[in-house]
Design a protein around this motif. Structure first.
Motif, mmCIF file in Angstrom:
data_model
loop_
_atom_site.group_PDB
_atom_site.id
_atom_site.type_symbol
_atom_site.label_atom_id
_atom_site.label_comp_id
_atom_site.label_asym_id
_atom_site.label_seq_id
_atom_site.Cartn_x
_atom_site.Cartn_y
_atom_site.Cartn_z
ATOM 1 N N GLN A 95 4.947 6.431 -8.462
ATOM 2 C CA GLN A 95 3.844 5.645 -7.908
ATOM 3 C C GLN A 95 2.951 6.520 -7.032
ATOM 4 O O GLN A 95 3.415 7.181 -6.117
ATOM 5 C CB GLN A 95 4.398 4.477 -7.086
ATOM 6 N N GLN A 96 1.672 6.533 -7.314
ATOM 7 C CA GLN A 96 0.705 7.335 -6.576
ATOM 8 C C GLN A 96 0.030 6.499 -5.483
ATOM 9 O O GLN A 96 0.134 5.281 -5.475
ATOM 10 C CB GLN A 96 -0.333 7.903 -7.539
ATOM 11 N N ASP B 94 -9.540 -4.475 -8.563
ATOM 12 C CA ASP B 94 -8.405 -4.137 -9.418
ATOM 13 C C ASP B 94 -8.828 -3.099 -10.452
ATOM 14 O O ASP B 94 -9.872 -3.228 -11.094
ATOM 15 C CB ASP B 94 -7.892 -5.387 -10.152
ATOM 16 N N ARG B 95 -7.997 -2.084 -10.609
ATOM 17 C CA ARG B 95 -8.241 -1.123 -11.684
ATOM 18 C C ARG B 95 -7.346 -1.409 -12.891
ATOM 19 O O ARG B 95 -7.530 -0.845 -13.968
ATOM 20 C CB ARG B 95 -8.006 0.300 -11.191
ATOM 21 N N GLY C 211 -2.239 4.187 -3.361
ATOM 22 C CA GLY C 211 -2.998 3.033 -3.791
ATOM 23 C C GLY C 211 -2.243 1.768 -3.450
ATOM 24 O O GLY C 211 -1.448 1.743 -2.515
ATOM 25 N N GLN C 212 -2.448 0.710 -4.214
ATOM 26 C CA GLN C 212 -1.794 -0.563 -3.966
ATOM 27 C C GLN C 212 -1.277 -1.156 -5.267
ATOM 28 O O GLN C 212 -1.937 -1.093 -6.302
ATOM 29 C CB GLN C 212 -2.751 -1.564 -3.299
ATOM 30 N N THR D 160 -9.946 0.542 -1.960
ATOM 31 C CA THR D 160 -10.816 -0.360 -2.713
ATOM 32 C C THR D 160 -10.234 -1.764 -2.754
ATOM 33 O O THR D 160 -9.031 -1.961 -2.579
ATOM 34 C CB THR D 160 -11.012 0.129 -4.155
ATOM 35 N N PHE E 171 0.847 -1.190 0.000
ATOM 36 C CA PHE E 171 0.000 0.000 0.000
ATOM 37 C C PHE E 171 0.885 1.243 0.000
ATOM 38 O O PHE E 171 1.873 1.307 0.717
ATOM 39 C CB PHE E 171 -0.905 0.026 1.242
ATOM 40 N N ASP F 117 -3.130 -3.494 -9.778
ATOM 41 C CA ASP F 117 -3.124 -2.147 -9.201
ATOM 42 C C ASP F 117 -4.514 -1.839 -8.677
ATOM 43 O O ASP F 117 -5.512 -2.171 -9.329
ATOM 44 C CB ASP F 117 -2.740 -1.091 -10.239
ATOM 45 N N ARG F 118 -4.573 -1.189 -7.510
ATOM 46 C CA ARG F 118 -5.859 -0.810 -6.928
ATOM 47 C C ARG F 118 -5.824 0.635 -6.464
ATOM 48 O O ARG F 118 -4.786 1.127 -6.012
ATOM 49 C CB ARG F 118 -6.207 -1.718 -5.748
ATOM 50 N N ALA F 119 -6.961 1.294 -6.566
ATOM 51 C CA ALA F 119 -7.085 2.643 -6.050
ATOM 52 C C ALA F 119 -7.153 2.601 -4.529
ATOM 53 O O ALA F 119 -7.481 1.560 -3.942
ATOM 54 C CB ALA F 119 -8.339 3.313 -6.627
ATOM 55 N N PRO F 120 -6.841 3.713 -3.853
ATOM 56 C CA PRO F 120 -6.880 3.718 -2.389
ATOM 57 C C PRO F 120 -8.246 3.334 -1.845
ATOM 58 O O PRO F 120 -9.284 3.775 -2.344
ATOM 59 C CB PRO F 120 -6.551 5.179 -2.039
#
Length: 372
Positions: A360-361, A339-340, A363-364, A336, A304, A331-334
Motif C-alpha cells: 500500500q502506497q 476517488d481515483r 494515500g487513502q 485529494t 490515510f 482509493d484516493r491519492a494523497p
C-alpha cells in the motif's frame, strides 16, 4: 535513523560472503511509518515512534572490502540512476549494504536504500548524507560521485523538521489545518518517523444496529529500524462537529502513557509504551480498541497512509439487523478528495465487507456504503 558514530579509518566491512548478482530489493517494502492515519469519515489515527540510542548487537567478524575500488560502469542520469547502476554492478544485496553501513555507525533501513535507488526519496539529513559518502566507498565510486548529484534539501518547517518516513508524507499533508496537532506533538516531544516499519495493519470497524460506527479494533505488526525503540504515538480524531474525543482501551503488548485531549476539535493523542525496548530488527504486535463518540449514522471508514505499508486489511462489520444496500471500496491519492479508483464490494452472510491491499502506497483506502 539511529545514532551516528565516528567513521573508522579502515575500509567498510560486509556481513557474510560476497555474492555475484545479489538480492533484489523487496517487491513490496514497508516504509517505516510516519504517522499512520485512520479515519471514520473524518476520524483519523496517526502514529510516530521514539528511539533511544543503544549499542548495536555484535556481529561475526567479516571480510573487508578490497582496498582497490571496484570498477563500476559509467552511469548517466541523476542520483537514483547512478546509485542503482553501482549497486547492480557490485552484486551486493541491500541487506549486506545496510549491515556494512551499520558497522560504521550509520543506520539506514533496506526500505530507505530501495527508495533511494528507485528515486522515490532523496537523502537529506546529516546522517543520510554520511551514508551516501560511505556508499561511494563501498560501491567503488569516486568521491562525491553520488553526493554531487543531490539537489538542495526541501524546505523544512516546524513539523517537517521531524521529517517524514522515507517516501512518506509530511504531517501537514496528512492533517491540513490541524494546528493543534503540532502543539500537542511538541508537548509530547513526538519523535521522528521512520523508526518502525509497518509490516501489516488490520482495522476492524464495527457499525451497530443504529447505523453508528462505535468501535475500532486495530492490530499492527511493526519492526524496528533502529535500536532502542520504546514508544509509539497514535492520534485519533472524531468526525467534524463532534466535540468529544475518542478513547483508547484494551491495549495489548504495550500500555498507555501520556494522553492529550482537545475536545473542541475531537482530537486525542496518546503514547503507547512498548512492553520492551526493541533492538534493530526486532518486531512486535500492537493491539488496541478505540471507542468512538456518537456522530450519527456512519457511511464510510478509511485510513490515510503517509508511508507505504506491506499489507493492509480493512473489515467493516455491520449489525445483522442493519445491513447497507450497497457497499464499495475507494482509493484516493494523497491530499485529494477525489476517488481515483472504486470497486463494488459484496456483503456476505456474515454482514461484513473487507478490502486487502499489498504494498500500500501513500494515500487513502476505505469502504463506503449506502443505507437506502
Amino acid at each position: 535513523m539511529g545514532s551516528q558514530q565516528p567513521q573508522h579509518a579502515g575500509r567498510l566491512r560486509l556481513v557474510g560472503q560476497r555474492e555475484h548478482g545479489g538480492d533484489r530489493p523487496p517487491a513490496g517494502p514497508a516504509a517505516p511509518a510516519g504517522p499512520q492515519a485512520a479515519v471514520r469519515s473524518t476520524t483519523a489515527a496517526v502514529s510516530a515512534q521514539s528511539a533511544a540510542t543503544a549499542p548495536a548487537a555484535p556481529t561475526t567478524p567479516v571480510p573487508a572490502v578490497p582496498a582497490t575500488p571496484v570498477a563500476t560502469p559509467a552511469a548517466q542520469g541523476g542520483f537514483a540512476e547512478v546509485l542503482n547502476a553501482a549497486i547492480e554492478h557490485s552484486g551486493l544485496s541491500l541487506d549486506r549494504i545496510r549491515a556494512a553501513l551499520a558497522k560504521q555507525g550509520v543506520r539506514v533501513s533496506v526500505t530507505t536504500l530501495s527508495y533511494w535507488r528507485r528515486g522515490r526519496s532523496q537523502p537529506e539529513r546529516a546522517t543520510s548524507l554520511r551514508a551516501v559518502h560511505l556508499l561511494e566507498e563501498l560501491l567503488g565510486l569516486r568521491h562525491t560521485a553520488l553526493t554531487a548529484l543531490l539537489g538542495p534539501p526541501r524546505p523544512r518547517g516546524r513539523w517537517v523538521a521531524q521529517g517524514p518516513a522515507p517516501d512518506g508524507l509530511r504531517v501537514e499533508q496528512i492533517w491540513p489545518g490541524e494546528t493543534e496537532l503540532g502543539e500537542v506533538f511538541a508537548e509530547l516531544d513526538a519523535p521522528p518517523a521512520g523508526q518502525l516499519e509497518r509490516q501489516s495493519i488490520h482495522d476492524a470497524y464495527y457499525v451497530d444496529a443504529s447505523r453508528r460506527g462505535n468501535l475500532l479494533r486495530m492490530r499492527q505488526v511493526v519492526r524496528a529500524t533502529v535500536d532502542g525503540v520504546t514508544r509509539h504515538v497514535v492520534v485519533h480524531k472524531s468526525d467534524e462537529g463532534v466535540e468529544t474525543c475518542p478513547e483508547i482501551t484494551s491495549v495489548r503488548h504495550a500500555r498507555l502513557g501520556r494522553i492529550r485531549r482537545r475536545p473542541l476539535s475531537g482530537l486525542l493523542v496518546a503514547e503507547l509504551l512498548l512492553d520492551r525496548p526493541l533492538a534493530l530488527g526486532d518486531s512486535t504486535v500492537l493491539e488496541y480498541e478505540v471507542h468512538l463518540p456518537d456522530s450519527g449514522p456512519t457511511t464510510s471508514y478509511g485510513r490515510f497512509f503517509p508511508a507505504p505499508v506491506r499489507e493492509y486489511v480493512l473489515q467493516v462489520h455491520f449489525d445483522p439487523s442493519a445491513v447497507p444496500v450497497q457497499c464499495e471500496r475507494f482509493d484516493r491519492a494523497p491530499g485529494t478528495d477525489i476517488d481515483r479508483h472504486r470497486e463494488p464490494l459484496w456483503i456476505g452472510a456474515s454482514a461484513s465487507a473487507h478490502v486487502l491491499t499489498a504494498d500500500q502506497q501513500p494515500g487513502q483506502v476505505g469502504i463506503r456504503w449506502q443505507w437506502e
